[in-house]
Design a protein around this motif. Structure first.
Motif, PDB file in Angstrom:
ATOM      1  N   HIS A  87       0.498 -12.754   2.078  1.00 35.26           N
ATOM      2  CA  HIS A  87      -0.071 -11.757   1.171  1.00 35.26           C
ATOM      3  C   HIS A  87       0.969 -11.282   0.164  1.00 35.26           C
ATOM      4  O   HIS A  87       2.164 -11.562   0.305  1.00 35.26           O
ATOM      5  CB  HIS A  87      -0.663 -10.570   1.948  1.00 35.26           C
ATOM      6  N   HIS A  89       2.743  -8.743  -0.617  1.00 39.94           N
ATOM      7  CA  HIS A  89       3.738  -7.684  -0.445  1.00 39.94           C
ATOM      8  C   HIS A  89       5.115  -8.332  -0.537  1.00 39.94           C
ATOM      9  O   HIS A  89       5.347  -9.382   0.081  1.00 39.94           O
ATOM     10  CB  HIS A  89       3.577  -6.994   0.922  1.00 39.94           C
ATOM     11  N   HIS A 154      -5.851  -5.561   5.623  1.00 42.95           N
ATOM     12  CA  HIS A 154      -4.489  -5.061   5.449  1.00 42.95           C
ATOM     13  C   HIS A 154      -4.459  -4.210   4.177  1.00 42.95           C
ATOM     14  O   HIS A 154      -5.387  -4.265   3.383  1.00 42.95           O
ATOM     15  CB  HIS A 154      -3.503  -6.248   5.366  1.00 42.95           C
TER      16      HIS A 154
HETATM   17 ZN   LIG Z   1       2.089  -6.147   4.083  1.00 44.58          ZN
END
Ligand SMILES: [Zn+2]
Length: 437
Positions: A87, A89, A154
């Motif tokens: 993902h 991040h 998330h």
């Molecule tokens: Zn994360």
């Protein structure tokens, strides 16, 4: 001759690798900077390649590269078939731009949009990634590995876990996930239809000292926001991440319920606009939303040559003098960098500031502390309203029970040793340790 003799056994050894092996290069005993290498026969993949959470952006990214992995990639001793990103991040993808040229990087399409906009505004320019896109639950092949991405709930939009199979073994890498927000049913579905796996690398951000972190639902959070907005006579300021899409939806819904206008900055407007093809999200063009132009942020975008972004949202713009006029009818997203405009333009009478991020950022960010003390001085009421992006213990247990793996490997946790208190078959490893399966 002598040289040949010493080399031969080494060559034989490196070719003799049989079965599967993995190395957690970083993340075995920390939150952030995750990077896992998985080998089977001649195939090698990396799962995530993140920046450590405590990294300083003014440092050279070379400093944070997990070693010896990157030296081996550089001198050709190791080759990887692909890196697969869970993902958008930074602690999961932030070093992907340091991979050797030509290495394919797999990710979700919406994650690529988020990474692209973060890349555009970063001072650090890295080489463009050789992106390949996967789709949720559509198996793809990399070398000897079959990989099936599982969409996860998330705080990052478009987050995935991966089911990986090769040589008769199956492994699951959770990435970051939770089971208590708008996509909670994804975890329910996985628990009801668990993939059978030998190994589970499971994130444990909330295992240990963060066990008591708030894990309420976004729906509950929306109710809390609505009730605070209703009680506030002045402007409601909200600090959150512009990339936490679930939270933006929560704030938007609470704003609508209380019949106010939502004011977002042009950067947030741009993110929502770019994610438009992937989900029905609130957009800057909607009547209930207006776009503000904080001076420092706008200057930064100009300096970076991102005038097109500035121009794109002008037609939905609102002047700071107009915001002042409608303070008691507005909810406004703010960040520490907006303090200059807040000081100059807002009266803040009867205002509330809702902080909706991990509280640990106060320790790390001086501008955030400055914002807090200014608002305190102005008598602005402070509220902390947040829910974690990570799974609570109960949901971690549910996942382990359902998958019943032979081996649970802690990752993305500061307290891997605590895993043994809660889950069966825990195998503790260290960063850099080679584990043969
Ligand atoms: Zn994360």
């Amino acid at each position: 001759m002598n040289k040949d003799n010493t080399l031969r056994p080494l060559v034989a050894l490196s070719r003799s690798r049989e079965g599967m092996q993995f190395i957690i290069h970083r993340g075995a005993r920390q939150v952030g900077g995750s990077c896992v290498e998985l080998n089977f026969n001649d195939s090698t993949i990396l799962l995530d390649i993140g920046l450590p959470l405590d990294s300083d952006f003014s440092d050279d990214p070379e400093f944070y590269l997990p070693q010896p992995l990157f030296n081996e990639l550089k001198n050709g001793k190791k080759k990887i078939d692909a890196a697969i990103l869970s993902h958008a991040h930074l602690d999961h993808y932030g070093l992907a731009g340091m991979l050797p040229t030509g290495v394919p990087v797999y990710c979700g399409k919406a994650s690529a949009e988020l990474m692209a906009i973060t890349g555009q505004i970063s001072p650090e320019k890295t080489q463009p990634l050789e992106l390949q896109f996967f789709k949720a639950w559509k198996e793809f092949q990399v070398g000897a590995f079959s990989v099936t991405p599982y969409l996860m709930d998330h705080s990052a939009f478009d987050a995935y876990g991966f089911l990986i199979s090769a040589g008769g073994k199956s492994l699951f890498y959770t990435g970051d996930f939770r089971g208590h927000c708008r996509k909670a049913k994804l975890l329910d579905h996985m628990v009801q239809n668990p993939p059978k796996v030998n190994v589970l690398w499971m994130e444990g951000t909330l295992v240990g000292e963060r066990t008591n972190e708030l894990t309420i639902t976004e729906q509950d959070l929306e109710n809390q926001f609505a009730s605070v907005i209703k009680k506030t006579p002045g402007i409601v300021l909200v600090t959150t991440s512009s990339q936490n899409i679930d939270r933006l939806v929560t704030i938007f819904k609470a704003t609508i319920r209380t019949d106010r206008k939502l004011i977002i900055d042009f950067y947030t407007a741009e993110i929502l606009d770019r994610l438009k093809p992937y989900a029905k999200l609130p957009l800057a063009s909607w009547a209930k939303i207006r776009v503000c132009y904080p001076q420092l942020l706008a200057r930064r975008f100009e300096k970076l040559g991102l005038d097109d972004i500035l121009v794109r949202h002008r037609r939905n713009g609102i002047k700071w003098t107009r915001i002042k006029e409608i303070e008691n009818n507005a909810v406004m997203l703010i960040r520490a960098g907006f303090l200059y405009d807040i000081k100059r333009f807002l009266g803040l009478e009867g205002a509330t500031w809702i902080y909706s991020l991990w509280p640990g950022y106060f320790e790390r960010s001086k501008p955030l502390r400055n914002l807090k003390s200014y608002l305190e001085d102005k008598g602005v009421r402070y509220e902390y309203m947040h829910t974690s992006g990570h799974a609570k213990l109960e949901d971690l247990k549910k996942l382990v029970d359902a998958m019943a793996p032979e081996m649970v490997i802690p990752i993305h946790s500061f307290h891997p040793d605590k895993f043994k208190d809660y889950f069966p078959n825990v195998r503790l490893v260290n960063d850099g340790e080679v584990v043969n399966l």
